[in-house]
Motif scaffolding. Structure first.
Motif, PDB file in Angstrom:
ATOM      1  N   ARG B 130       0.805  -1.229   0.000  1.00  0.00           N
ATOM      2  CA  ARG B 130       0.000   0.000   0.000  1.00  0.00           C
ATOM      3  C   ARG B 130       0.839   1.281   0.000  1.00  0.00           C
ATOM      4  O   ARG B 130       0.280   2.369  -0.058  1.00  0.00           O
ATOM      5  N   ALA B 170      -1.617   3.990  -7.055  1.00  0.00           N
ATOM      6  CA  ALA B 170      -1.455   3.968  -5.599  1.00  0.00           C
ATOM      7  C   ALA B 170      -2.800   4.125  -4.904  1.00  0.00           C
ATOM      8  O   ALA B 170      -3.773   4.572  -5.498  1.00  0.00           O
ATOM      9  N   ILE B 171      -2.835   3.785  -3.634  1.00  0.00           N
ATOM     10  CA  ILE B 171      -4.035   4.077  -2.837  1.00  0.00           C
ATOM     11  C   ILE B 171      -4.068   5.579  -2.605  1.00  0.00           C
ATOM     12  O   ILE B 171      -3.035   6.248  -2.662  1.00  0.00           O
ATOM     13  N   SER B 172      -5.246   6.099  -2.356  1.00  0.00           N
ATOM     14  CA  SER B 172      -5.319   7.556  -2.180  1.00  0.00           C
ATOM     15  C   SER B 172      -4.814   7.970  -0.808  1.00  0.00           C
ATOM     16  O   SER B 172      -4.344   9.082  -0.627  1.00  0.00           O
ATOM     17  N   GLY B 173      -4.935   7.099   0.162  1.00  0.00           N
ATOM     18  CA  GLY B 173      -4.518   7.456   1.512  1.00  0.00           C
ATOM     19  C   GLY B 173      -5.602   8.207   2.267  1.00  0.00           C
ATOM     20  O   GLY B 173      -5.473   8.506   3.444  1.00  0.00           O
ATOM     21  N   ARG B 174      -6.659   8.535   1.570  1.00  0.00           N
ATOM     22  CA  ARG B 174      -7.749   9.263   2.243  1.00  0.00           C
ATOM     23  C   ARG B 174      -8.650   8.268   2.955  1.00  0.00           C
ATOM     24  O   ARG B 174      -8.705   7.096   2.633  1.00  0.00           O
ATOM     25  N   HIS B 175      -9.346   8.801   3.937  1.00  0.00           N
ATOM     26  CA  HIS B 175     -10.158   7.930   4.764  1.00  0.00           C
ATOM     27  C   HIS B 175     -11.384   8.718   5.179  1.00  0.00           C
ATOM     28  O   HIS B 175     -11.283   9.909   5.496  1.00  0.00           O
ATOM     29  N   LEU B 178     -11.082  10.284   8.618  1.00  0.00           N
ATOM     30  CA  LEU B 178     -10.160  11.427   8.623  1.00  0.00           C
ATOM     31  C   LEU B 178     -10.868  12.662   8.087  1.00  0.00           C
ATOM     32  O   LEU B 178     -10.747  13.764   8.638  1.00  0.00           O
ATOM     33  N   ASP B 179     -11.622  12.472   7.011  1.00  0.00           N
ATOM     34  CA  ASP B 179     -12.352  13.597   6.411  1.00  0.00           C
ATOM     35  C   ASP B 179     -13.323  14.202   7.410  1.00  0.00           C
ATOM     36  O   ASP B 179     -13.424  15.420   7.555  1.00  0.00           O
ATOM     37  N   ALA B 181     -13.320  13.967  10.743  1.00  0.00           N
ATOM     38  CA  ALA B 181     -12.606  14.624  11.852  1.00  0.00           C
ATOM     39  C   ALA B 181     -12.100  15.985  11.410  1.00  0.00           C
ATOM     40  O   ALA B 181     -12.175  16.968  12.143  1.00  0.00           O
ATOM     41  N   SER B 182     -11.582  16.045  10.197  1.00  0.00           N
ATOM     42  CA  SER B 182     -11.047  17.281   9.661  1.00  0.00           C
ATOM     43  C   SER B 182     -12.123  18.363   9.599  1.00  0.00           C
ATOM     44  O   SER B 182     -11.920  19.505  10.021  1.00  0.00           O
ATOM     45  N   ILE B 183     -13.296  17.980   9.101  1.00  0.00           N
ATOM     46  CA  ILE B 183     -14.387  18.958   8.995  1.00  0.00           C
ATOM     47  C   ILE B 183     -14.823  19.424  10.383  1.00  0.00           C
ATOM     48  O   ILE B 183     -15.040  20.617  10.621  1.00  0.00           O
TER      49      ILE B 183
END
Lengths: 542, 210
Positions: B130, B170-175, B178-179, B181-183
């Motif tokens: 990954r 590649a994987i985006s690494g986004r989750h 996470l999105d 929590a960020s908001i």
């Protein structure tokens, strides 16, 4: 009439609080608590303050280990906020080796994002002066911290080069805290010590650029240990600077105080507000060629420093095959040197002035900046790790001391437009960083090592214009002061910023007092010949 | 005076380290025995325009001593199989540059597997990890001697590195978490500021009206 210029911002009508330790503060004419936009007539005894204060309730003593309200607290909140913003702005730099794999970035993409990260502050620094004026230093700082925190968190969403660049650009706006921090210390500390206070605040804040190179790889490593893949871990790592910003914002709003006597909105504003005309202030700043020389000089001392914050970690990682962690430690040492290097530069400038006057200041500035740049050339050419580290450390001391020394000269360029000139100089630093990153680190034309050496060469060349800064009353690097009886007076130089009409209204009195006190810039020989000027810390309260 | 001596001594030590450092590492790629091993790769999904997904798709890799063989076959101890960047993925990316000096060469940073040398056909099925970036790749197997120095190699593509390449996304690494929590944090930051601001303005008005 009251003239209020801020220490380090570009707006009108903000308090002038002398930037060096040597000048007296004459924001007000003759009255004790003269009218101003941001001070109040207080009948309270000054005994309620923990530190000795002057008549404007500004501290006369600097005690770095104290957190006493309101002066030292403001100092610490100010520099730590600025420090936090440096951490956020350069947080991506040590993680670039991971980010470039995740987002499939090219060297051009990385270089452009680096340019973007320092460009936003060019404008936000100029605007921050006005914000501090209108809302006070607390809100200026808090706005900067809490409104850019969403940009830091939005690294979670970044998926390609374009969004990466946009986010770094938006995070970069928070470097405006430099201005609000210096503004805040200026209202809290008296003119005699403001040089040291500002040098410490500036230098310790700049350290954030070094600490981030250590902090981010460490946070990244810890997050990976909990099981996250690298491409998720780096996004999560950005939450740390983001949360720090929110925490600092809340601390500033709850623990801080705009002015020695209270907060701006709850204080009653008394007396006439007399602000200078922005157009005049702007015109005199722009017309003075020395402003632009300083703009360029700072672009190649602070500018080089900002650029290095962006590229040095990746440089050590790639060139010497180090781990992310080790590269971060080495890169951090560059920024950490600010702790003593910048105050040292200011101090060296003051010592040179004591002996040789303004000419000494100019020579010290040129020497420090050129020596730093020469070591930068050496850094690019070093092919072994120990030599590279040695070169980098010497380079960092030289360049950062030059930053401190420059702000030993800047306060004397103009009295009327001091705030705007300081703001323009600060913006020049960011501008220089953008230019060097664009030229040397954004394409595959030069390797990073070549880029470093070329940047050093450019810095040497662009430090030469110090020789052109000439003060008729004090001379320049190679020329003596004017022999003419009229022109060789400080009053003539600072008085020239006012029209006859304004002089007849007495608007220029602050400048005249400033001129009297700046006679110390003649150096020791001239001082011995002159009648010594009084060196009291407080304005001439009759 | 003492300081000058210390500086001189440290400079001397630095240059000594530099020369020792330099003497060790001049092993060159062109000195290795070329084509000593036959390496084949078979991605789990094939076809024109197919891009493999990191973390999901697999590679079936085989290697054995080639018909050309190698003069130094007796030295082969371990075979190190690595994932390597093809030229399109190296453009404008100097951290993936091919150097002749083996120590500096950055073409093959991703380790797949290391197995002791065996004359018979060896194979392995490897899931694309990954942390593999998006790009075009091939596979190379180095034959390493007892002290860990490369002796020979073979790769799944030709010398010009043009044939038989495969692409990875590649994987985006986004989750999602996470999105979210960020908001949440972002909203909190802005709202907290506004609340403080409005509150203070209100208090100031009350004070003034008193």
């Amino acid at each position: 009439m009251a003239h209020n210029h801020s220490n380090e911002d570009g707006s009108i009508g903000t308090s002038l609080h002398g930037v060096t330790a040597r000048e007296q503060v004459f924001s007000f004419s003759v009255q004790e608590d003269g009218p101003s936009s941001q001070a109040v007539r207080s009948d309270d005894p000054t005994a309620k303050f923990a530190l000795p204060v002057d008549s404007e309730h500004r501290a006369k003593v600097f005690k770095p280990l104290s957190f006493a309200k309101p002066h030292m607290r403001a100092f610490h909140l100010g520099w730590i906020s600025f420090f936090t913003c440096f951490i956020s702005t350069f947080a991506a730099a040590p993680l670039v080796p991971v980010i470039r794999d995740n987002l499939n970035l090219t060297k051009t993409d990385i270089g452009n994002a680096g340019v973007a990260s320092v460009s936003g502050a060019i404008f936000s620094r100029l605007a921050m002066g006005a914000v501090c004026d209108l809302l006070g230093a607390r809100y200026g700082t808090a706005f900067s911290l809490m409104l850019t925190a969403p940009a830091v968190f939005s690294m979670s969403f970044v998926a390609d080069a374009g969004s990466y660049l946009a986010v770094r650009f938006m995070i970069g706006f928070c470097l405006a805290t430099f201005v609000s921090c210096q503004y805040w210390t200026s209202v809290m500390f008296t003119g005699k010590i403001i040089g040291l206070v500002n040098g410490c605040a500036g230098g310790w804040g700049d350290m954030g650029g070094g600490v981030t190179q250590l902090l981010m790889p460490m946070v990244f490593h810890v997050i990976k240990l909990t099981g996250a893949t690298p491409f998720t871990a780096w996004r999560f790592a950005f939450f740390i600077p983001g949360i720090l910003q929110i925490v600092m914002g809340i601390l500033v709003l709850t623990l801080g105080q705009d002015l020695p006597d209270g907060n701006l909105s709850t204080l009653q504003k008394s007396g006439q507000v007399s602000k200078d005309k922005f157009s005049k202030v702007f015109w005199f700043a722009v017309k003075n060629y020395r402003t632009w020389v300083l703009f360029m000089l700072y672009g190649f001392s602070m500018g080089v420093e900002l650029t290095i914050n962006n590229v040095i970690s990746g440089y050590f990682y790639d060139r010497f095959n180090l781990t992310l962690h080790t590269a971060g430690i080495i890169a951090a040492s560059f920024g950490m040197a600010n702790f003593f290097a910048r105050p040292f530069g200011g101090y060296a400038s003051d010592v040179a002035a004591r002996l040789f006057g303004m000419r000494g200041r100019l020579w010290i500035l040129w020497i420090l900046q050129t020596v730093g740049a020469l070591f930068c050339i050496w850094l690019g050419r070093a092919s072994s790790l120990p030599i590279a580290i040695l070169a980098m450390m010497l380079f960092s001391i030289g360049t950062q001391a030059a930053c401190g020394a420059l702000f030993g000269v800047a306060p004397f360029v103009s009295r009327r437009s001091l705030g705007l000139i300081s703001g323009l100089t600060g913006a020049g630093g960011n501008f220089g960083s953008g230019v060097t990153q664009l030229l040397f680190f954004s394409s595959s034309r030069f390797s990073t090592a070549e880029g470093l050496s070329l940047m050093g060469v450019m810095a040497v060349v662009c430090s030469l214009p110090v020789a052109f800064i000439h003060f008729p009353q004090w001379g320049s690097m190679f020329l003596r002061p004017s022999q003419d009886g009229e022109i060789s007076k400080e009053e003539h130089y600072y008085g020239a910023e006012w029209t006859e009409e304004e002089k007849s209204l007495g608007l220029h009195e602050g400048s005249i007092k400033f001129a009297e006190n700046s006679r110390s810039e003649r150096g020791r020989k001239a001082m011995l010949a002159d009648i010594p000027t009084p060196e009291t810390g407080s304005p001439a309260h009759v | 005076m003492a300081i000058q001596k210390i500086l001189f001594a440290s400079l001397l030590i630095c240059s000594l380290i530099q020369s020792i450092h330099g003497a060790e590492k001049l092993r060159l790629f062109k000195e290795l025995d070329k084509g000593a091993l036959d390496v084949t790769t078979k991605p789990s999904r094939e076809g024109p325009g197919v891009v493999l997904d990191a973390g999901k798709d697999t590679l079936n890799i085989t290697w054995t001593l080639s018909s050309i063989g190698s003069k130094r076959e007796a030295e082969f101890k371990i075979i190190k199989v690595k994932l390597c960047y093809a030229p399109p993925s190296q453009v404008d990316r100097p951290w993936r540059k091919t150097h002749d000096e083996l120590f500096k060469d950055k073409t093959c940073p991703h380790k797949i597997i290391a197995k002791p040398y065996d004359k018979t056909l060896q194979s392995t099925t490897w899931t694309l990890e990954r942390d593999i970036p998006t790009g075009t790749y091939f596979v190379r197997a180095y034959a390493v001697d007892a002290i860990g120095h490369e002796v020979a190699y073979g790769q799944s593509t030709d010398d010009a590195k043009k044939t038989n390449l495969f692409s990875v996304q590649a994987i985006s690494g986004r989750h999602a978490s996470l999105d979210i929590a960020s908001i949440c944090f972002s909203v909190f930051s802005v709202v907290a500021l506004v609340v403080f601001f409005v509150n203070e303005k209100r208090k100031a008005k009350i004070e003034q009206s008193k």
